[in-house]
Design an enzyme around this catalytic site. Structure first.
Site, PDB file in Angstrom:
ATOM      1  N   LYS A  65       0.786  -1.237   0.000  1.00  0.00           N
ATOM      2  CA  LYS A  65       0.000   0.000   0.000  1.00  0.00           C
ATOM      3  C   LYS A  65       0.828   1.303   0.000  1.00  0.00           C
ATOM      4  CE  LYS A  65      -4.308  -1.645   1.973  1.00  0.00           C
ATOM      5  NZ  LYS A  65      -5.372  -1.367   2.936  1.00  0.00           N
ATOM      6  N   ASP A 101     -10.127   3.333   1.998  1.00  0.00           N
ATOM      7  CA  ASP A 101     -10.241   2.652   3.298  1.00  0.00           C
ATOM      8  C   ASP A 101     -10.914   3.534   4.362  1.00  0.00           C
ATOM      9  OD1 ASP A 101      -9.153   0.170   2.611  1.00  0.00           O
ATOM     10  OD2 ASP A 101      -7.101   0.803   3.069  1.00  0.00           O
TER      11      ASP A 101
END
Ligand code: ATR
Length: 275
Positions: A65, A101
């Site tokens: 990420k 997210d």
């Protein structure tokens, strides 16, 4: 036909292919989503392949990420603030990194609370998931968003970041337990309690405030020890399925321009988890 996917290492247990493919089929979209197991040493080549193979969109999961940002053409503001990318959009070879997210978690939380305005929130844990959520929640008008973590230095580092947007202090787990009645919303972002360690809980709830919300990012099991204990104390409980589904739904919409059916996605995931 568009190809989509998720990159991670390992990636074998991802539920994203099932969730997205079921939705593509239900909406009669001629697309396909698959999981790519990408070793960290191959990340640059994998991203270059996205351009060559004209993969239209990717989700990005652990451990890529943060590192993946080095290989993209553009990072949007949300991903820049979070410092990580979980979604890549391919616009004619121009790769844009974003992060759904925090927003995914927020949307899920807002299905059980009206607003975060003036709420006192505490995050347990200070890793990547905590940072994504904190970055989004801190901009919702909260009264405070504190961070409790086993390793003090990491809590302090995250608190420094969050303080740009909201009042935030770093606490030791023990102090958080003792001061728990100060908080309206308690969010576990650690892996403590995740299968197979289902008998563990990240924090004691002895001083839980009446009517508090206890949220756990874990969705396997659907009801962690922490959530069981919170429920016994009369708290409103919230598991991690909603965050998983909403982060995926937000990515789906950014890629296709089409809003997926959240209930159907939720149903797919919960059935798969045996709930
Ligand atoms: P993620 O990106 O999924 O958030 P991470 O960055 O490895 O994962 O963060 C894991 C978090 O869970 C950290 O806050 C970690 O605490 P430390 O900073 O002290 O390592 C926390 N964590 C993991 N296992 C834990 C345990 N057994 N007890 C307490 N905290 C734990």
């Amino acid at each position: 036909m568009g190809i989509y996917g998720v990159i991670g290492y390992p990636i074998a247990h991802s539920m994203s292919p099932l969730m997205h493919n079921r939705e593509f089929q239900a909406l009669k979209l001629d697309h396909y989503y698959t999981a790519f197991n990408i070793h960290p040493d191959d990340l640059a080549k994998a991203i270059e392949s996205v351009r060559i193979l004209e993969i239209r969109g990717l989700n990005v999961t652990l451990p890529h990420k943060v590192k993946v940002m080095d290989y993209l053409d553009e990072i949007d503001e949300e991903a820049r603030l979070i410092g990580a990318v979980n979604t890549i959009i391919n616009r004619d070879g121009h790769l844009i990194g974003t992060n759904t997210d925090g927003e995914g978690y927020l949307r899920s939380l807002l299905t059980i609370v009206d607003s975060l305005y003036a709420k006192k929130v505490i995050l347990i844990g200070a890793g990547g998931a905590a940072r994504a959520i904190a970055t989004t929640l801190a901009r919702q008008g909260v009264q405070a968003l504190d961070v409790a973590n086993r390793t003090a230095a990491k809590a302090e580092e995250l608190a420094k970041h969050v303080n740009r947007f909201a009042d935030c202090k770093a606490l030791a787990l023990k102090d958080a337990e003792e001061q728990l009645e100060n908080y309206d919303i308690i969010i576990n972002t650690t892996s403590v309690g995740m299968s197979p360690n289902v008998e563990e809980a990240p924090i004691r709830l002895d001083h839980l405030k009446t009517g508090a919300v206890v949220s756990d990012l874990i969705y396997n099991p659907l009801k962690t020890k922490l959530l069981q204990q919170a429920e016994e104390k009369g708290a409103v409980i919230h598991n991690g399925v909603g965050m998983f589904v909403y982060q995926g739904a937000l990515a789906f919409e950014k890629w296709t321009g089409i809003k997926p059916n959240i209930e159907r996605m939720m149903d797919t995931v919960i059935k798969k988890l045996g709930g």
